[in-house]
Design a protein around this motif. Structure first.
Motif, PDB file in Angstrom:
ATOM      1  N   GLN A   1       0.540  -0.654   0.310  1.00 40.63           N
ATOM      2  CA  GLN A   1       0.350   0.209  -0.608  1.00 40.63           C
ATOM      3  C   GLN A   1       1.039   1.026  -0.038  1.00 40.63           C
ATOM      4  N   MET A   2       0.277   2.195  -1.069  1.00 41.86           N
ATOM      5  CA  MET A   2       2.341   3.395  -1.574  1.00 41.86           C
ATOM      6  C   MET A   2       0.425   4.343  -1.618  1.00 41.86           C
ATOM      7  N   ASN A   3       0.788   5.497   0.015  1.00 35.42           N
ATOM      8  CA  ASN A   3       0.435   6.899  -0.169  1.00 35.42           C
ATOM      9  C   ASN A   3       1.229   7.651   0.187  1.00 35.42           C
ATOM     10  N   SER A   4       0.555   8.787  -0.464  1.00 35.02           N
ATOM     11  CA  SER A   4       1.526  10.025   0.082  1.00 35.02           C
ATOM     12  C   SER A   4       2.369   9.935  -1.277  1.00 35.02           C
ATOM     13  N   LEU A   5       2.344   9.807  -2.864  1.00 33.09           N
ATOM     14  CA  LEU A   5       3.650   9.041  -3.448  1.00 33.09           C
ATOM     15  C   LEU A   5       3.967  10.600  -4.177  1.00 33.09           C
ATOM     16  N   LYS A   6       5.190  10.446  -4.368  1.00 34.57           N
ATOM     17  CA  LYS A   6       6.090  11.597  -5.044  1.00 34.57           C
ATOM     18  C   LYS A   6       6.502  11.056  -6.292  1.00 34.57           C
ATOM     19  N   PRO A   7       7.137  11.890  -7.090  1.00 35.29           N
ATOM     20  CA  PRO A   7       7.434  11.537  -8.130  1.00 35.29           C
ATOM     21  C   PRO A   7       8.575  11.023  -8.079  1.00 35.29           C
ATOM     22  N   GLU A   8       9.749  11.192  -7.017  1.00 37.32           N
ATOM     23  CA  GLU A   8      10.969  10.456  -7.108  1.00 37.32           C
ATOM     24  C   GLU A   8       9.985   9.037  -6.285  1.00 37.32           C
ATOM     25  N   ASP A   9       8.974   8.704  -6.709  1.00 34.64           N
ATOM     26  CA  ASP A   9       8.412   7.324  -6.477  1.00 34.64           C
ATOM     27  C   ASP A   9       8.286   6.589  -7.463  1.00 34.64           C
ATOM     28  N   THR A  10       8.333   7.079  -8.761  1.00 38.89           N
ATOM     29  CA  THR A  10       8.185   6.312 -10.493  1.00 38.89           C
ATOM     30  C   THR A  10       9.551   5.616 -10.121  1.00 38.89           C
ATOM     31  N   GLY A  11       9.006   4.914 -11.334  1.00 38.99           N
ATOM     32  CA  GLY A  11      10.085   3.258 -11.298  1.00 38.99           C
ATOM     33  C   GLY A  11       9.465   2.117 -11.498  1.00 38.99           C
ATOM     34  N   VAL A  12       9.957   0.339 -12.003  1.00 36.54           N
ATOM     35  CA  VAL A  12       9.425  -0.780 -12.442  1.00 36.54           C
ATOM     36  C   VAL A  12       9.177  -1.388 -10.841  1.00 36.54           C
ATOM     37  N   TYR A  13       8.392  -1.889 -10.229  1.00 36.71           N
ATOM     38  CA  TYR A  13       8.224  -2.286  -8.855  1.00 36.71           C
ATOM     39  C   TYR A  13       8.233  -3.627  -8.883  1.00 36.71           C
TER      40      TYR A  13
ATOM     41  N   GLN B   1       7.366 -10.164 -13.062  1.00 34.57           N
ATOM     42  CA  GLN B   1       8.211  -9.179 -14.255  1.00 34.57           C
ATOM     43  C   GLN B   1       7.800  -7.660 -13.735  1.00 34.57           C
ATOM     44  N   GLY B   2       7.926  -7.416 -13.195  1.00 39.94           N
ATOM     45  CA  GLY B   2       7.381  -5.702 -12.459  1.00 39.94           C
ATOM     46  C   GLY B   2       6.150  -5.150 -13.240  1.00 39.94           C
ATOM     47  N   THR B   3       5.917  -4.325 -12.376  1.00 36.59           N
ATOM     48  CA  THR B   3       4.671  -3.461 -12.809  1.00 36.59           C
ATOM     49  C   THR B   3       5.400  -2.081 -12.386  1.00 36.59           C
ATOM     50  N   GLN B   4       4.562  -0.999 -13.335  1.00 39.62           N
ATOM     51  CA  GLN B   4       4.735   0.211 -13.500  1.00 39.62           C
ATOM     52  C   GLN B   4       4.031   0.828 -12.885  1.00 39.62           C
TER      53      GLN B   4
END
Length: 122
Positions: free
Chosen positions: A81-93, A114-117
Motif C-alpha cells: 500500500q503506497m500512500n502520499s506518493l511522490k514523483p521520486e517513487d516512479t519506477g518499475v516495481y 515481471q515488474g509493474t510500472q
C-alpha cells in the motif's frame, strides 16, 4: 515451477495512492520472505520493503511512514500500500520471494516477478 505475478501499477498524481499485489503460484511449500524492489530510469534496483515470515517488516528510509507491506498467507500474496506518493517513487516495481518448494536443504529459491510500472506525476 513457481511464478510471481504483480499487478496494481499505474499513473497517479503526487499525493495519491496505489496498491500493488504480488501473487505466488505453483509448487510452494513455504515462503520465507517477500520483498518489493523498484528501479527508476537510469538507477540501480533498490529494495523498498520486505516482509519476513509474513510478520516482520522493514522499509527503505525513503518510504517509511508512507508505504505498508503486508501478506495474505492463505493466498500466497503480498501487497504494498503506497500512500502520499511522490514523483521520486516512479519506477518499475518488482516482487521477489524466497521460498521452499520441498522439504530439506537445497530446495529454497529466489524468484522474481515481471515488474509493474508506477508513474507519479507532479
Amino acid at each position: 515451477q513457481v511464478q510471481l505475478v504483480e499487478s496494481g501499477g499505474g499513473l497517479v498524481q503526487a499525493g495519491g495512492s496505489l496498491r500493488l499485489s504480488c501473487a505466488a503460484f505453483g509448487s510452494i511449500l513455504s515462503i520465507n520472505a517477500m520483498c518489493w524492489y523498484r528501479q527508476a530510469p537510469g538507477k540501480q534496483r533498490e529494495m523498498v520493503a520486505v516482509i519476513i515470515s509474513g510478520v516482520h517488516t522493514n522499509y527503505a528510509d525513503s518510504v517509511k511512514g508512507r508505504f505498508t507491506v503486508s501478506r495474505d498467507n492463505a493466498k500466497n500474496t503480498m501487497y504494498l500500500q503506497m500512500n502520499s506518493l511522490k514523483p521520486e517513487d516512479t519506477g518499475v516495481y518488482y516482487c521477489n520471494a524466497n521460498l521452499a518448494t520441498a522439504w530439506g536443504p537445497g530446495y529454497e529459491y529466489d524468484y522474481w516477478g515481471q515488474g509493474t510500472q508506477v508513474t507519479v506525476s507532479s
